[in-house]
Design a protein around this motif. Structure first.
Motif, PDB file in Angstrom:
ATOM      1  N   LEU A 170     -28.468 -12.826 -35.350  1.00  0.00           N
ATOM      2  CA  LEU A 170     -27.579 -11.770 -35.830  1.00  0.00           C
ATOM      3  C   LEU A 170     -27.900 -10.492 -35.046  1.00  0.00           C
ATOM      4  O   LEU A 170     -28.778  -9.718 -35.420  1.00  0.00           O
ATOM      5  CB  LEU A 170     -27.769 -11.532 -37.334  1.00  0.00           C
ATOM      6  N   VAL A 171     -27.168 -10.310 -33.951  1.00  0.00           N
ATOM      7  CA  VAL A 171     -27.378  -9.143 -33.098  1.00  0.00           C
ATOM      8  C   VAL A 171     -26.373  -8.061 -33.504  1.00  0.00           C
ATOM      9  O   VAL A 171     -25.160  -8.315 -33.506  1.00  0.00           O
ATOM     10  CB  VAL A 171     -27.175  -9.501 -31.616  1.00  0.00           C
ATOM     11  N   PRO A 172     -26.838  -6.897 -33.898  1.00  0.00           N
ATOM     12  CA  PRO A 172     -25.910  -5.834 -34.323  1.00  0.00           C
ATOM     13  C   PRO A 172     -24.903  -5.497 -33.231  1.00  0.00           C
ATOM     14  O   PRO A 172     -25.231  -5.508 -32.036  1.00  0.00           O
ATOM     15  CB  PRO A 172     -26.839  -4.649 -34.607  1.00  0.00           C
ATOM     16  N   SER A 173     -23.701  -5.204 -33.676  1.00  0.00           N
ATOM     17  CA  SER A 173     -22.638  -4.908 -32.718  1.00  0.00           C
ATOM     18  C   SER A 173     -22.837  -3.576 -32.024  1.00  0.00           C
ATOM     19  O   SER A 173     -22.330  -3.349 -30.926  1.00  0.00           O
ATOM     20  CB  SER A 173     -21.271  -4.898 -33.428  1.00  0.00           C
ATOM     21  N   GLU A 174     -23.577  -2.673 -32.656  1.00  0.00           N
ATOM     22  CA  GLU A 174     -23.698  -1.321 -32.109  1.00  0.00           C
ATOM     23  C   GLU A 174     -25.153  -0.857 -32.180  1.00  0.00           C
ATOM     24  O   GLU A 174     -25.982  -1.431 -32.882  1.00  0.00           O
ATOM     25  CB  GLU A 174     -22.817  -0.342 -32.897  1.00  0.00           C
ATOM     26  N   ARG A 175     -25.383   0.197 -31.412  1.00  0.00           N
ATOM     27  CA  ARG A 175     -26.655   0.916 -31.481  1.00  0.00           C
ATOM     28  C   ARG A 175     -26.341   2.406 -31.564  1.00  0.00           C
ATOM     29  O   ARG A 175     -25.390   2.888 -30.950  1.00  0.00           O
ATOM     30  CB  ARG A 175     -27.510   0.659 -30.234  1.00  0.00           C
ATOM     31  N   SER A 176     -27.141   3.113 -32.303  1.00  0.00           N
ATOM     32  CA  SER A 176     -26.952   4.568 -32.361  1.00  0.00           C
ATOM     33  C   SER A 176     -27.477   5.194 -31.073  1.00  0.00           C
ATOM     34  O   SER A 176     -28.101   4.523 -30.244  1.00  0.00           O
ATOM     35  CB  SER A 176     -27.688   5.135 -33.574  1.00  0.00           C
ATOM     36  N   HIS A 177     -27.235   6.482 -30.893  1.00  0.00           N
ATOM     37  CA  HIS A 177     -27.741   7.177 -29.702  1.00  0.00           C
ATOM     38  C   HIS A 177     -29.262   7.091 -29.635  1.00  0.00           C
ATOM     39  O   HIS A 177     -29.843   7.093 -28.531  1.00  0.00           O
ATOM     40  CB  HIS A 177     -27.293   8.648 -29.721  1.00  0.00           C
ATOM     41  N   ALA A 178     -29.879   6.983 -30.778  1.00  0.00           N
ATOM     42  CA  ALA A 178     -31.344   6.893 -30.805  1.00  0.00           C
ATOM     43  C   ALA A 178     -31.825   5.453 -30.652  1.00  0.00           C
ATOM     44  O   ALA A 178     -33.032   5.192 -30.679  1.00  0.00           O
ATOM     45  CB  ALA A 178     -31.880   7.477 -32.105  1.00  0.00           C
ATOM     46  N   GLY A 179     -30.881   4.503 -30.502  1.00  0.00           N
ATOM     47  CA  GLY A 179     -31.259   3.107 -30.317  1.00  0.00           C
ATOM     48  C   GLY A 179     -31.400   2.322 -31.605  1.00  0.00           C
ATOM     49  O   GLY A 179     -31.859   1.177 -31.579  1.00  0.00           O
ATOM     50  N   HIS A 180     -31.012   2.919 -32.712  1.00  0.00           N
ATOM     51  CA  HIS A 180     -31.123   2.223 -33.995  1.00  0.00           C
ATOM     52  C   HIS A 180     -29.967   1.237 -34.173  1.00  0.00           C
ATOM     53  O   HIS A 180     -28.832   1.477 -33.756  1.00  0.00           O
ATOM     54  CB  HIS A 180     -31.129   3.226 -35.145  1.00  0.00           C
ATOM     55  N   ARG A 181     -30.277   0.132 -34.837  1.00  0.00           N
ATOM     56  CA  ARG A 181     -29.277  -0.910 -35.080  1.00  0.00           C
ATOM     57  C   ARG A 181     -28.180  -0.392 -36.003  1.00  0.00           C
ATOM     58  O   ARG A 181     -28.457   0.249 -37.004  1.00  0.00           O
ATOM     59  CB  ARG A 181     -29.940  -2.146 -35.698  1.00  0.00           C
ATOM     60  N   ARG A 182     -26.908  -0.753 -35.657  1.00  0.00           N
ATOM     61  CA  ARG A 182     -25.763  -0.434 -36.514  1.00  0.00           C
ATOM     62  C   ARG A 182     -24.921  -1.708 -36.651  1.00  0.00           C
ATOM     63  O   ARG A 182     -24.593  -2.369 -35.655  1.00  0.00           O
ATOM     64  CB  ARG A 182     -24.910   0.682 -35.902  1.00  0.00           C
ATOM     65  N   TYR A 183     -24.600  -2.079 -37.866  1.00  0.00           N
ATOM     66  CA  TYR A 183     -23.916  -3.337 -38.150  1.00  0.00           C
ATOM     67  C   TYR A 183     -22.465  -3.083 -38.527  1.00  0.00           C
ATOM     68  O   TYR A 183     -22.164  -2.237 -39.375  1.00  0.00           O
ATOM     69  CB  TYR A 183     -24.612  -4.078 -39.297  1.00  0.00           C
ATOM     70  N   ALA A 184     -21.555  -3.843 -37.909  1.00  0.00           N
ATOM     71  CA  ALA A 184     -20.130  -3.756 -38.217  1.00  0.00           C
ATOM     72  C   ALA A 184     -19.785  -4.783 -39.300  1.00  0.00           C
ATOM     73  O   ALA A 184     -20.602  -5.629 -39.668  1.00  0.00           O
ATOM     74  CB  ALA A 184     -19.314  -4.023 -36.960  1.00  0.00           C
ATOM     75  N   ASP A 185     -18.527  -4.708 -39.781  1.00  0.00           N
ATOM     76  CA  ASP A 185     -18.097  -5.635 -40.833  1.00  0.00           C
ATOM     77  C   ASP A 185     -18.218  -7.087 -40.370  1.00  0.00           C
ATOM     78  O   ASP A 185     -18.558  -7.975 -41.163  1.00  0.00           O
ATOM     79  CB  ASP A 185     -16.647  -5.343 -41.227  1.00  0.00           C
ATOM     80  N   ALA A 186     -17.920  -7.337 -39.082  1.00  0.00           N
ATOM     81  CA  ALA A 186     -18.028  -8.702 -38.572  1.00  0.00           C
ATOM     82  C   ALA A 186     -19.474  -9.192 -38.635  1.00  0.00           C
ATOM     83  O   ALA A 186     -19.731 -10.384 -38.868  1.00  0.00           O
ATOM     84  CB  ALA A 186     -17.506  -8.767 -37.132  1.00  0.00           C
ATOM     85  N   ASP A 187     -20.411  -8.286 -38.415  1.00  0.00           N
ATOM     86  CA  ASP A 187     -21.828  -8.658 -38.515  1.00  0.00           C
ATOM     87  C   ASP A 187     -22.186  -9.040 -39.949  1.00  0.00           C
ATOM     88  O   ASP A 187     -22.959  -9.972 -40.184  1.00  0.00           O
ATOM     89  CB  ASP A 187     -22.719  -7.501 -38.063  1.00  0.00           C
ATOM     90  N   LEU A 188     -21.612  -8.301 -40.895  1.00  0.00           N
ATOM     91  CA  LEU A 188     -21.881  -8.618 -42.308  1.00  0.00           C
ATOM     92  C   LEU A 188     -21.301  -9.984 -42.671  1.00  0.00           C
ATOM     93  O   LEU A 188     -21.910 -10.739 -43.438  1.00  0.00           O
ATOM     94  CB  LEU A 188     -21.287  -7.541 -43.205  1.00  0.00           C
ATOM     95  N   ASP A 189     -20.130 -10.304 -42.104  1.00  0.00           N
ATOM     96  CA  ASP A 189     -19.551 -11.626 -42.349  1.00  0.00           C
ATOM     97  C   ASP A 189     -20.477 -12.718 -41.820  1.00  0.00           C
ATOM     98  O   ASP A 189     -20.683 -13.748 -42.466  1.00  0.00           O
ATOM     99  CB  ASP A 189     -18.180 -11.741 -41.682  1.00  0.00           C
ATOM    100  N   ARG A 190     -21.026 -12.495 -40.634  1.00  0.00           N
ATOM    101  CA  ARG A 190     -21.931 -13.497 -40.056  1.00  0.00           C
ATOM    102  C   ARG A 190     -23.210 -13.604 -40.886  1.00  0.00           C
ATOM    103  O   ARG A 190     -23.716 -14.704 -41.121  1.00  0.00           O
ATOM    104  CB  ARG A 190     -22.260 -13.119 -38.608  1.00  0.00           C
TER     105      ARG A 190
END
Length: 256
Positions: free
Chosen positions: A28-48
């Motif tokens: 489960l690789v997060p779809s996004e990263r914040s500017h600081a490199g923190h993981r950000r999860y999209a709705d599709a990630d939550l479905d997975r």
């Protein structure tokens, strides 16, 4: 809309460390990263993640979960076939849990008279008498009554010492009642009615609330059922019939 790893952990009821691990192994690789490199999860990630947790609940190892989800994501698996597979797996899981629940219920029912004693302790307390001999018949005849439920709750807690005391009290009562019969005491006499009341109180103390009317019904059964008659007549011939009359007289004394 995207979510932090802490938020997702809260939604899904998993730890942040678990989500980090799923990312590290590519499950489960997060779809996004914040500017600081923190993981950000999209709705599709939550479905997975929901799918991952579904298969994990069914006991699938992580590598098999990854293969199943990747086949679905790349179109190698028909979405409808995937749903059918999930349905089949859930149905099998439900059946397994149903059998487990039935086994637990059976174990709960087995906590009847003396069931928690070791074989040696049972013999010490009951001798050759099997305290569970008529359990199935008792459940069939009275299993739906409040008296049966109350008795089950009580006896499930009894120890060897409790059963020893119950047996000793019953034996003492039996000796005194046998002496009364031997002396020619009338079943409607004061002494016999007192012993009948003591018999009722013994039931109330150790098993269930036994009203005088219910006790009267028990007295009738002591002569109607040859097994009960044999039990009481083994203490003293004719005791079952004598006790039945004493119980009825005692009930009349208290309710008449």
């Amino acid at each position: 809309m995207s979510y932090s790893v802490g938020q997702v952990a809260g939604f899904a009821g998993v730890t942040v460390r678990t989500l980090h691990h799923y990312d590290d192994i590519g499950l489960l690789v997060p779809s996004e990263r914040s500017h600081a490199g923190h993981r950000r999860y999209a709705d599709a990630d939550l479905d997975r993640l929901q799918q991952i947790l579904f298969y994990r609940e069914l006991g699938f190892p992580l590598d098999e979960v990854a293969a199943l989800l990747d086949d679905q994501a790349t179109g190698k698996a028909d979405p409808r076939a995937h749903l059918r597979r999930q349905h089949d797996l859930l149905t099998a899981r439900i059946e397994k849990l149903r059998k487990m629940a039935a086994a637990v219920e059976h174990a709960m029912e087995a906590r009847t008279m003396g069931i928690d004693l070791t074989p040696e302790e049972k013999f010490e307390v009951f001798g050759d008498h099997d305290p569970e001999q008529y359990d199935e018949e008792v459940r069939r005849r009275w299993g739906g009554t409040t008296e049966y439920a109350e008795s089950q709750r009580r006896v499930a807690r009894y120890t060897k010492d409790d059963w020893t005391r119950i047996q000793a009290d019953a034996a003492d009562w039996g000796e005194r009642y046998a002496a009364l019969v031997a002396a020619g005491g009338a079943p409607t006499g004061e002494a016999a009615m007192d012993l009948a009341e003591e018999h009722r109180q013994h039931i109330c103390t150790w098993f269930y609330a036994c009203s005088h009317e219910l006790h009267r019904c028990l007295g009738e059964m002591y002569v109607a059922d040859e097994r009960f008659t044999a039990f009481y007549d083994a203490i003293r011939p004719g005791l079952a019939a004598h006790l039945k009359e004493a119980i009825a007289a005692n009930a009349d004394r208290h309710t008449g």
